[in-house]
Scaffold this motif. Structure first.
Motif, PDB file in Angstrom:
ATOM      1  N   LEU A   1      18.342   9.749  -8.871  1.00 33.72           N
ATOM      2  CA  LEU A   1      16.670   9.194  -8.696  1.00 33.72           C
ATOM      3  C   LEU A   1      16.510   9.119  -6.982  1.00 33.72           C
ATOM      4  O   LEU A   1      15.325   9.552  -6.763  1.00 33.72           O
ATOM      5  N   HIS A   2      17.341   8.869  -6.473  1.00 30.14           N
ATOM      6  CA  HIS A   2      17.282   8.781  -5.006  1.00 30.14           C
ATOM      7  C   HIS A   2      17.007  10.106  -4.350  1.00 30.14           C
ATOM      8  O   HIS A   2      15.972  10.258  -3.717  1.00 30.14           O
ATOM      9  N   GLY A   3      17.483  11.053  -4.978  1.00 30.35           N
ATOM     10  CA  GLY A   3      17.328  12.581  -4.424  1.00 30.35           C
ATOM     11  C   GLY A   3      15.994  13.050  -4.642  1.00 30.35           C
ATOM     12  O   GLY A   3      15.222  13.419  -4.089  1.00 30.35           O
ATOM     13  N   GLU A   4      15.705  12.634  -6.013  1.00 28.93           N
ATOM     14  CA  GLU A   4      14.148  12.947  -6.512  1.00 28.93           C
ATOM     15  C   GLU A   4      13.007  12.274  -5.712  1.00 28.93           C
ATOM     16  O   GLU A   4      12.084  12.992  -5.156  1.00 28.93           O
ATOM     17  N   ARG A   5      13.480  10.953  -5.129  1.00 29.47           N
ATOM     18  CA  ARG A   5      12.378  10.315  -4.448  1.00 29.47           C
ATOM     19  C   ARG A   5      12.410  10.984  -3.209  1.00 29.47           C
ATOM     20  O   ARG A   5      11.333  10.830  -2.450  1.00 29.47           O
ATOM     21  N   ARG A   6      13.550  11.351  -2.606  1.00 27.84           N
ATOM     22  CA  ARG A   6      13.773  11.872  -1.165  1.00 27.84           C
ATOM     23  C   ARG A   6      12.684  12.851  -1.233  1.00 27.84           C
ATOM     24  O   ARG A   6      12.169  13.369  -0.144  1.00 27.84           O
ATOM     25  N   ARG A   7      12.690  13.825  -2.211  1.00 25.90           N
ATOM     26  CA  ARG A   7      11.903  15.173  -2.468  1.00 25.90           C
ATOM     27  C   ARG A   7      10.498  15.039  -1.969  1.00 25.90           C
ATOM     28  O   ARG A   7       9.800  15.465  -1.736  1.00 25.90           O
ATOM     29  N   LEU A   8      10.109  13.653  -2.533  1.00 24.38           N
ATOM     30  CA  LEU A   8       8.594  13.323  -2.653  1.00 24.38           C
ATOM     31  C   LEU A   8       8.336  12.985  -1.032  1.00 24.38           C
ATOM     32  O   LEU A   8       6.839  12.770  -0.873  1.00 24.38           O
ATOM     33  N   TYR A   9       9.133  12.317  -0.346  1.00 24.18           N
ATOM     34  CA  TYR A   9       9.052  11.688   1.028  1.00 24.18           C
ATOM     35  C   TYR A   9       8.016  12.615   1.870  1.00 24.18           C
ATOM     36  O   TYR A   9       7.061  12.411   2.560  1.00 24.18           O
ATOM     37  N   LEU A  10       8.388  13.882   2.117  1.00 24.77           N
ATOM     38  CA  LEU A  10       7.755  14.674   3.033  1.00 24.77           C
ATOM     39  C   LEU A  10       6.349  15.133   2.519  1.00 24.77           C
ATOM     40  O   LEU A  10       5.463  15.124   3.269  1.00 24.77           O
TER      41      LEU A  10
ATOM     42  N   ALA B   1       5.198   6.655   1.546  1.00 25.11           N
ATOM     43  CA  ALA B   1       6.406   7.314   2.018  1.00 25.11           C
ATOM     44  C   ALA B   1       7.161   6.762   3.069  1.00 25.11           C
ATOM     45  O   ALA B   1       8.467   6.585   2.747  1.00 25.11           O
ATOM     46  N   VAL B   2       6.578   6.091   3.969  1.00 20.96           N
ATOM     47  CA  VAL B   2       7.216   5.371   5.002  1.00 20.96           C
ATOM     48  C   VAL B   2       7.872   4.093   4.568  1.00 20.96           C
ATOM     49  O   VAL B   2       9.197   4.046   4.773  1.00 20.96           O
ATOM     50  N   ALA B   3       7.020   3.665   3.748  1.00 14.64           N
ATOM     51  CA  ALA B   3       7.504   2.087   3.387  1.00 14.64           C
ATOM     52  C   ALA B   3       8.652   2.162   2.188  1.00 14.64           C
ATOM     53  O   ALA B   3       9.469   1.285   2.374  1.00 14.64           O
ATOM     54  N   ARG B   4       8.642   3.321   1.452  1.00 10.41           N
ATOM     55  CA  ARG B   4       9.601   3.327   0.370  1.00 10.41           C
ATOM     56  C   ARG B   4      10.415   4.406  -0.073  1.00 10.41           C
ATOM     57  O   ARG B   4      11.239   4.258  -0.770  1.00 10.41           O
ATOM     58  N   LEU B   5      10.264   5.640   0.760  1.00  9.08           N
ATOM     59  CA  LEU B   5      11.096   6.622   0.349  1.00  9.08           C
ATOM     60  C   LEU B   5      11.860   6.970   1.755  1.00  9.08           C
ATOM     61  O   LEU B   5      12.580   7.925   1.580  1.00  9.08           O
TER      62      LEU B   5
END
Lengths: 295, 319
Positions: free
Chosen positions: B23-32, A103-107
């Motif tokens: 895609l960017h938004g979807e990926r952001r949602r996975l971040y947390l 998550a930190v590295a890619r998102l």
């Protein structure tokens, strides 16, 4: 002395200094190998011949040293404790740190730099800053669980908890570096093919990062296998202690037992698995410890 | 460990955007969801307790169910007036400095001679080995070598050097013996660490130096040393972090039944004795133990800052 003569003297001096250093390095190598062999030999000697003939071959091969160390002195139970604690802890460490590092590295976008630094700070805080709160949390946690939740508690669970959180900074930090070094094209291609971001992470990026993940897991196994302080502070019950602490107890009883051969057998039980891992993973361990940190 | 996260190829920065907006938004949602479990565990069980440790150093408290009272700097004042604390403080600083200098000299020697040595890879793996081994096992083995009837004294006796036989584990010498043990177990790591920086130096630089007639020593002075300064700084910081904490090897010299003699106590040992109340019985002194932890953090930070001064101001670039 003329200039060129001085130069030649300096060169001769330099050359002999280098020969001397190389000889020293080889002596050091020889000493390490000799120490390992010496410990292994002592583990199959009688206590008497360890003192009477410190460098000789055993007169009688005391394989029963291992049997007594294993059963009578409780190193068998301690080995089991160590194996279970290390396995469970490392599984949890990896389960937490792989997703977080990805998550930190890619998102992460803009917040990823500060988050990575935040984890990295944990690596430079000495354990002793943490020791007293750790003991208090351990006491509080076991009392809370016994009084309110389960009615019983095992301090080894608390040890595993602290093993996990104390290993997170290093693991997350090194894995961030690893995930950052992977090419992003595959990730993009998988996304364009319609894979969800989670699937991309789990089925594309984690397998790609396997060498880095293995290295971090092995390094955690090493450091937790050798860990002593936390168990000493949190686990008073000898039957629940790990191998290193059991070895210390064994050593403390030496004035009563004088079972020196057994003590060396214990040292072999602690050391041999790590030497085996070292021979197996070799350069990868060395690189992980040095390059992962150096970057 | 004191790594610089900023020093990454900048090319990666723009990558996420390239994958497109949705895609960017979807990926952001996975971040947390991916980050939070580790972050919360870290915050709750590592960061918060560490801060609480600082709080405790200004208080007198023995855990849940006992009275909590602020005592200001009394714990620190108590420590400063304690001879035992002062001697373990001095021992810790001495050990970190003396062993640090020894490690530095060994690493420099290796940088001079190991780059061109035959079987260099083998030497590196073999000297690294003790670093992999439990410090408890290292301590037990080294203390056994040096015990009164141990190998060192027997070998000295056999060599006819009876005058040199010593009570190595007696109060006068034990700390030096421990330092030797620490050097033995740690040196290989630092050798390999600095050598990994040496490996990164383009061989062409050494070739040029050789053609211009530089001896190996000069090659070290003018090529290796300037180009490995950053790694030496990192190694120094790592040693500061590790050296301050020296504990297991000392405990292994005495076992759990006794307490280490004053001459061999470091801050980590002293804190352990105060946390557990010592193996000979006695009350735990948690406030003072917490204060020792704060002092150790302060020394570590100071040494890390000092070691940063070794670092180059300008970043190295080679194509």
């Amino acid at each position: 002395m003329t200039g060129s003569a001085r130069l030649r003297t300096a060169e001769a001096f330099g050359a002999s200094a280098i020969l001397l250093i190389r000889a020293g390095l080889w002596l050091w190598v020889l000493f390490n190998v000799a120490m390992v062999l010496w410990v292994m030999l002592n583990s199959v000697k009688t206590s008497r011949s360890i003192f009477a003939d410190p460098v000789g071959m055993p007169d009688t091969w005391m394989w029963e040293n291992f049997a007594t160390a294993w059963s009578t002195s409780g190193l068998g139970a301690a080995t089991l404790n160590s194996v279970i604690l290390v396995t469970v802890s490392v599984a949890l460490i990896m389960g937490l740190s792989i997703p977080a590092a990805y998550a930190v590295a890619r998102l992460g976008g803009r917040s990823s730099g500060p988050v990575a630094t935040f984890f990295a700070i944990g690596m430079s805080i000495p354990f002793q800053a943490f020791a007293v709160p750790m003991v208090l949390i351990s006491v509080g946690l076991s009392r809370f669980m016994i009084d309110w939740v389960t009615g019983a508690w095992d301090p080894r669970i608390t040890v595993a908890l602290f093993y996990v959180v104390l290993s997170l900074p290093f693991s997350v930090f090194v894995l961030i570096g690893y995930f950052r070094s992977l090419p992003s094209e595959l990730e993009e291609a998988s996304a364009l093919d319609g894979a969800t971001p989670f699937r991309t992470f789990w089925q594309i990026m984690v397998p790609l990062a396997k060498p880095g993940i293995t290295t971090v897991a092995v390094l955690n196994v090493l450091s937790l296998w050798n860990e002593t302080v936390i168990v000493l502070m949190l686990v008073p019950n000898q039957r629940m202690q790990t191998l290193n602490v059991a070895l210390l107890n064994f050593y403390s009883n030496m004035q009563y037992t004088s079972n020196w051969g057994g003590l060396f057998a214990g040292v072999v039980i602690v050391v041999l698995p790590m030497i085996a891992i070292y021979l197996w993973f070799g350069r990868r361990i060395v690189n992980g410890m040095t390059q992962g940190i150096g970057k | 460990m004191v790594a610089d996260i900023g020093a990454r190829p900048a090319a990666r920065r723009g990558r996420v955007k390239a994958a497109g907006g949705a895609l960017h938004g979807e990926r952001r949602r996975l971040y947390l969801p991916l980050l939070l479990p580790a972050l919360i565990a870290y915050l709750l069980f590592f960061v918060a307790p560490s801060i609480f440790g600082v709080v405790l150093s200004f208080a007198e408290w023995s855990g849940l169910g006992t009275e909590f009272s602020w005592v200001g700097i009394a714990n620190y004042a108590e420590l400063l007036s304690s001879r035992i604390f002062l001697s373990s403080f001095l021992n810790t600083v001495l050990l970190t400095l003396i062993v640090g200098v020894a490690l530095f000299l060994i690493a420099v020697a290796a940088m001079v001679a190991l780059r061109t040595a035959r079987a260099g890879a083998f030497i590196r793996s073999a000297v690294f080995l003790p670093f992999m081994i439990s410090p408890i096992a290292v301590g037990l083995a080294v203390s056994f070598l040096f015990n009164p009837k141990g190998m060192v004294n027997s070998v000295l006796g056999l060599a006819g050097l009876d005058a040199l036989r010593q009570p190595w584990l007696g109060p006068e010498l034990i700390f030096r013996v421990i330092m030797v043990g620490v050097v033995w177990s740690a040196a290989g790591f630092y050798v390999v660490l600095v050598m990994s920086a040496v490996d990164g130096i383009p061989p062409s630089l050494y070739e040029v130096a050789r053609i211009e007639g530089a001896s190996l020593i000069q090659q070290f002075r003018y090529v290796t040393l300037p180009l490995t300064r950053d790694m030496i700084a990192i190694a120094a910081a790592l040693w500061a972090i590790a050296g301050i904490k020296t504990f297991e090897i000392i405990i292994a010299f005495v076992g759990t039944a006794g307490t280490p003699p004053l001459e061999a106590r470091t801050l980590a040992v002293e804190q352990y004795l105060r946390v557990t109340g010592g193996r000979v019985g006695g009350m735990a002194q948690l406030g003072e133990a917490a204060a020792i932890g704060v002092v150790m953090t302060a020394i570590t930070v100071a040494l890390i800052v000092l070691s940063r001064r070794i670092q180059r101001r300008d970043r190295l670039e080679w194509s």
